[in-house]
Scaffold this motif. Structure first.
Motif, PDB file in Angstrom:
ATOM      1  N   GLU A   1       1.547  48.886  18.093  1.00 28.51           N
ATOM      2  CA  GLU A   1       2.877  49.447  18.069  1.00 28.51           C
ATOM      3  C   GLU A   1       3.681  49.305  19.522  1.00 28.51           C
ATOM      4  O   GLU A   1       3.032  49.497  20.382  1.00 28.51           O
ATOM      5  N   TYR A   2       4.799  48.748  19.056  1.00 26.68           N
ATOM      6  CA  TYR A   2       5.464  48.026  20.359  1.00 26.68           C
ATOM      7  C   TYR A   2       7.009  48.790  20.505  1.00 26.68           C
ATOM      8  O   TYR A   2       7.584  48.910  19.426  1.00 26.68           O
ATOM      9  N   GLY A   3       7.416  49.379  21.707  1.00 29.27           N
ATOM     10  CA  GLY A   3       8.536  49.882  21.807  1.00 29.27           C
ATOM     11  C   GLY A   3       9.574  48.775  22.096  1.00 29.27           C
ATOM     12  O   GLY A   3       9.327  47.479  22.096  1.00 29.27           O
ATOM     13  N   LYS A   4      10.634  49.241  22.450  1.00 26.75           N
ATOM     14  CA  LYS A   4      11.939  48.210  22.807  1.00 26.75           C
ATOM     15  C   LYS A   4      11.308  47.446  24.271  1.00 26.75           C
ATOM     16  O   LYS A   4      11.862  46.520  24.426  1.00 26.75           O
ATOM     17  N   ASP A   5      10.941  48.139  25.136  1.00 24.17           N
ATOM     18  CA  ASP A   5      10.713  47.828  26.475  1.00 24.17           C
ATOM     19  C   ASP A   5       9.052  47.237  26.368  1.00 24.17           C
ATOM     20  O   ASP A   5       8.270  47.658  25.684  1.00 24.17           O
ATOM     21  N   PHE A   6       8.870  46.451  27.269  1.00 24.67           N
ATOM     22  CA  PHE A   6       7.517  45.762  27.673  1.00 24.67           C
ATOM     23  C   PHE A   6       6.711  46.801  28.149  1.00 24.67           C
ATOM     24  O   PHE A   6       7.084  47.267  29.373  1.00 24.67           O
TER      25      PHE A   6
END
Length: 135
Positions: A52-57
């Protein structure tokens, strides 16, 4: 300082190899053994990467990307073929001066400083190991 680090790294790899050599070993069991070892309990293995990834790295993604890039693009020693840290680069004659090698751009190669200083003993050994002729 450097020698102590070498001994610590050797102990770490020896420990890991011994653990992986066990018949029921897998990555998880070796990580658990490291965590429970008094010698390596300070290590904090990261969890498996999230899907699961957010908008930021995340820091993990940035670190992994940086390390992968650096490993892929690292300079390799022309003598031993291992990676050379930028601070350890030495310039060497591909055809040594004692064999009439000159200081032109076609005759330069990047090597470890210690491979360069030990090449008279190292090159014949590596050539024999790799099946190549030496000058």
């Amino acid at each position: 300082g450097e020698i102590k680090a070498v001994h610590s790294i050797k102990a770490f790899f020896t420990f890991c190899l011994t653990e992986f050599d066990r018949p029921d070993a897998d990555e998880k069991s070796v990580l658990m053994a490291l965590k429970s070892s008094p010698d390596f309990s300070f290590l904090a293995p990261t969890a498996y990467p999230s899907t699961e990834y957010g908008k930021d790295f995340s820091t993990e993604i940035k670190s992994r990307t940086f390390i992968d890039y650096q490993l892929e693009h690292a300079i390799r020693c022309d003598i031993c073929k291992a990676r050379v840290p930028n601070s350890q680069i030495s310039f060497d004659h591909a055809l040594d001066k004692k064999y009439d090698g000159i200081g032109n751009p076609e005759n330069i190669r990047m090597v470890h400083h210690y491979c360069n200083s030990a090449k008279d003993q190292l090159v014949p050994y590596l050539a024999k190991r790799w099946g190549k002729a030496t000058p």
